[in-house]
Design a protein around this motif. Structure first.
Motif, PDB file in Angstrom:
ATOM      1  N   ASP A 122      26.715 -20.836 -30.632  1.00 52.19           N
ATOM      2  CA  ASP A 122      27.218 -19.385 -30.316  1.00 52.19           C
ATOM      3  C   ASP A 122      27.405 -19.271 -28.795  1.00 52.19           C
ATOM      4  O   ASP A 122      26.680 -19.598 -28.013  1.00 52.19           O
ATOM      5  CB  ASP A 122      26.309 -18.493 -30.519  1.00 52.19           C
ATOM      6  CG  ASP A 122      26.086 -18.038 -32.155  1.00 52.19           C
ATOM      7  OD1 ASP A 122      27.247 -18.328 -32.624  1.00 52.19           O
ATOM      8  OD2 ASP A 122      25.337 -18.143 -32.962  1.00 52.19           O
ATOM      9  N   GLY A 162      31.115 -15.456 -29.194  1.00 53.56           N
ATOM     10  CA  GLY A 162      32.374 -16.040 -30.017  1.00 53.56           C
ATOM     11  C   GLY A 162      31.695 -17.110 -30.865  1.00 53.56           C
ATOM     12  O   GLY A 162      30.188 -17.279 -30.380  1.00 53.56           O
ATOM     13  N   GLY A 171      36.552 -17.165 -33.017  1.00 55.38           N
ATOM     14  CA  GLY A 171      36.294 -15.990 -34.483  1.00 55.38           C
ATOM     15  C   GLY A 171      37.046 -16.185 -35.085  1.00 55.38           C
ATOM     16  O   GLY A 171      36.593 -15.516 -36.427  1.00 55.38           O
ATOM     17  N   LYS A 199      36.438 -10.382 -33.394  1.00 53.07           N
ATOM     18  CA  LYS A 199      34.911 -10.312 -33.166  1.00 53.07           C
ATOM     19  C   LYS A 199      34.752  -9.151 -32.450  1.00 53.07           C
ATOM     20  O   LYS A 199      33.662  -8.304 -31.729  1.00 53.07           O
ATOM     21  CB  LYS A 199      34.479 -11.034 -33.125  1.00 53.07           C
ATOM     22  CG  LYS A 199      34.125 -11.940 -34.293  1.00 53.07           C
ATOM     23  CD  LYS A 199      32.906 -13.054 -33.666  1.00 53.07           C
ATOM     24  CE  LYS A 199      32.408 -14.173 -34.618  1.00 53.07           C
ATOM     25  NZ  LYS A 199      31.918 -15.350 -34.597  1.00 53.07           N
ATOM     26  N   ASN A 200      35.951  -8.860 -31.379  1.00 56.46           N
ATOM     27  CA  ASN A 200      36.078  -8.049 -29.953  1.00 56.46           C
ATOM     28  C   ASN A 200      36.679  -7.280 -30.111  1.00 56.46           C
ATOM     29  O   ASN A 200      37.755  -7.353 -29.212  1.00 56.46           O
ATOM     30  CB  ASN A 200      35.746  -9.150 -29.159  1.00 56.46           C
ATOM     31  CG  ASN A 200      34.509  -9.538 -28.665  1.00 56.46           C
ATOM     32  OD1 ASN A 200      33.412  -9.513 -28.541  1.00 56.46           O
ATOM     33  ND2 ASN A 200      34.773 -11.146 -29.312  1.00 56.46           N
ATOM     34  N   ALA A 216      32.879  -4.230 -37.314  1.00 60.35           N
ATOM     35  CA  ALA A 216      32.239  -5.870 -36.192  1.00 60.35           C
ATOM     36  C   ALA A 216      31.162  -5.203 -34.768  1.00 60.35           C
ATOM     37  O   ALA A 216      30.604  -6.371 -35.034  1.00 60.35           O
ATOM     38  CB  ALA A 216      33.606  -5.234 -36.010  1.00 60.35           C
ATOM     39  N   ALA A 227      28.299  -6.836 -37.034  1.00 62.69           N
ATOM     40  CA  ALA A 227      28.539  -8.116 -36.972  1.00 62.69           C
ATOM     41  C   ALA A 227      28.360  -8.654 -35.633  1.00 62.69           C
ATOM     42  O   ALA A 227      27.468  -9.641 -35.301  1.00 62.69           O
ATOM     43  CB  ALA A 227      29.332  -9.223 -37.153  1.00 62.69           C
ATOM     44  N   ARG A 228      28.289  -8.100 -34.012  1.00 70.56           N
ATOM     45  CA  ARG A 228      27.903  -7.717 -33.592  1.00 70.56           C
ATOM     46  C   ARG A 228      27.224  -8.554 -32.403  1.00 70.56           C
ATOM     47  O   ARG A 228      26.090  -9.249 -31.752  1.00 70.56           O
ATOM     48  CB  ARG A 228      28.775  -7.540 -32.045  1.00 70.56           C
ATOM     49  CG  ARG A 228      31.112  -8.039 -32.188  1.00 70.56           C
ATOM     50  CD  ARG A 228      31.397  -6.810 -31.288  1.00 70.56           C
ATOM     51  NE  ARG A 228      30.759  -6.241 -30.864  1.00 70.56           N
ATOM     52  CZ  ARG A 228      30.658  -6.469 -29.126  1.00 70.56           C
ATOM     53  NH1 ARG A 228      31.530  -7.459 -28.874  1.00 70.56           N
ATOM     54  NH2 ARG A 228      30.048  -5.955 -28.837  1.00 70.56           N
ATOM     55  N   HIS A 280      25.095 -11.139 -34.183  1.00 75.69           N
ATOM     56  CA  HIS A 280      25.425 -12.005 -33.558  1.00 75.69           C
ATOM     57  C   HIS A 280      24.544 -12.422 -31.755  1.00 75.69           C
ATOM     58  O   HIS A 280      23.991 -13.035 -31.782  1.00 75.69           O
ATOM     59  CB  HIS A 280      26.853 -12.295 -32.481  1.00 75.69           C
ATOM     60  CG  HIS A 280      26.815 -13.439 -32.332  1.00 75.69           C
ATOM     61  ND1 HIS A 280      28.342 -13.994 -32.744  1.00 75.69           N
ATOM     62  CD2 HIS A 280      27.228 -13.883 -31.415  1.00 75.69           C
ATOM     63  CE1 HIS A 280      28.585 -15.537 -31.985  1.00 75.69           C
ATOM     64  NE2 HIS A 280      27.434 -14.888 -30.901  1.00 75.69           N
TER      65      HIS A 280
END
Length: 261
Positions: free
Chosen positions: A131, A145, A191, A196-197, A229, A232-233, A236
């Motif tokens: 990661d 990512g 990603g 993702k961003n 998103a 998920a971020r 992460h």
């Protein structure tokens, strides 16, 4: 007017799904009420008459020579697009091919297209995977990512995409990730990075729209998807041990532009 996003060599440069960053741009543009299309460019013959953004994904080392040969056909266009401010996103080996060159473990070199400063050299520590969290230069945004690369990137320390908060980035101990020159971005973030961003995707879309004389504002469906998103971020970042309080929600526009990155 239809916004055209060119994805270059998707048959060779899509190992991590990075060529699909083009689809992310097109879908977000559509949700904003703009016409957009993705054009797969495998050779010069596939080039559309007009390009509003370019995506180059990552490929395998086995495909490097073939990818370089095809990209050389587009060298003049790539240089012109970069000079004219067309947003270009290059990931992994796609980024390395736009650099000054790539040094392989056996000591041989593959000459790059020279669009971006710096070059790729073998990692002394071997392949880096895991990661990756990056504090984008010029904003409070944290980009997330997955990195998976066998080479370090050197010679572009003055213009990184951002500072590494977790992971390795350009090289072990460098503290930097990516490279930015104008609207051209090179990164190790897989990603796909724009899914993702979303803030980075919207920054590219605003640059595209401005060049085309259009306005871009995220649509209602975009905000719904960006909520997923964000979840998920945050997961992460928590897994990477990064303070989630420093995250800028992806539905909020960061104050900087790609030129300030």
């Amino acid at each position: 007017m239809t916004l055209t996003i060119a994805t270059l060599l998707p048959s060779l440069q899509n190992t991590n799904g990075d060529a699909e960053n083009a689809a992310v741009l097109a879908q977000r543009a559509t949700w904003a009420g703009l016409d957009a299309r993705v054009v797969a460019v495998e050779s010069r013959d596939d080039l559309p008459d007009h390009v509003d953004a370019v995506v180059i994904g990552s490929g395998t080392d086995a495909a490097l020579e073939a990818a370089r040969t095809r990209l050389l056909e587009l060298h003049d266009e790539l240089r012109r697009w970069g000079t004219e401010g067309v947003p270009i996103l290059a990931v992994g080996t796609g980024w390395e091919l736009l650099s000054w060159g790539i040094e392989l473990p056996d000591g041989t070199n593959i000459e790059g297209l020279g669009i971006l400063p710096g070059r790729a050299v073998p990692h002394r520590e071997g392949r880096i995977t895991g990661d990756l969290v990056v504090a984008e230069r010029g904003s409070r945004e944290l980009l997330v990512g997955f990195e998976n690369h066998a080479r370090a990137y050197v010679g572009a320390e003055g213009s990184p995409l951002g500072r590494v908060r977790s992971g390795q980035g350009n090289a072990q101990g460098s503290g930097q990730e990516g490279v930015v020159m104008g609207e051209v971005i090179g990164t190790h973030l897989h990603g796909p990075v724009l899914a993702k961003n979303p803030v980075l995707a919207d920054r590219m879309l605003r640059a595209m729209a401005e060049r085309a004389g259009l306005d871009y504002s995220p649509g209602e469906q975009t905000l719904v998807v960006d909520g997923y998103a964000d979840d998920a971020r945050r997961a992460h970042l928590a897994a990477a041990g990064v303070d989630t309080e420093s995250v800028v929600a992806s539905s909020v526009v960061a104050p900087s532009s790609a030129n300030e990155a």
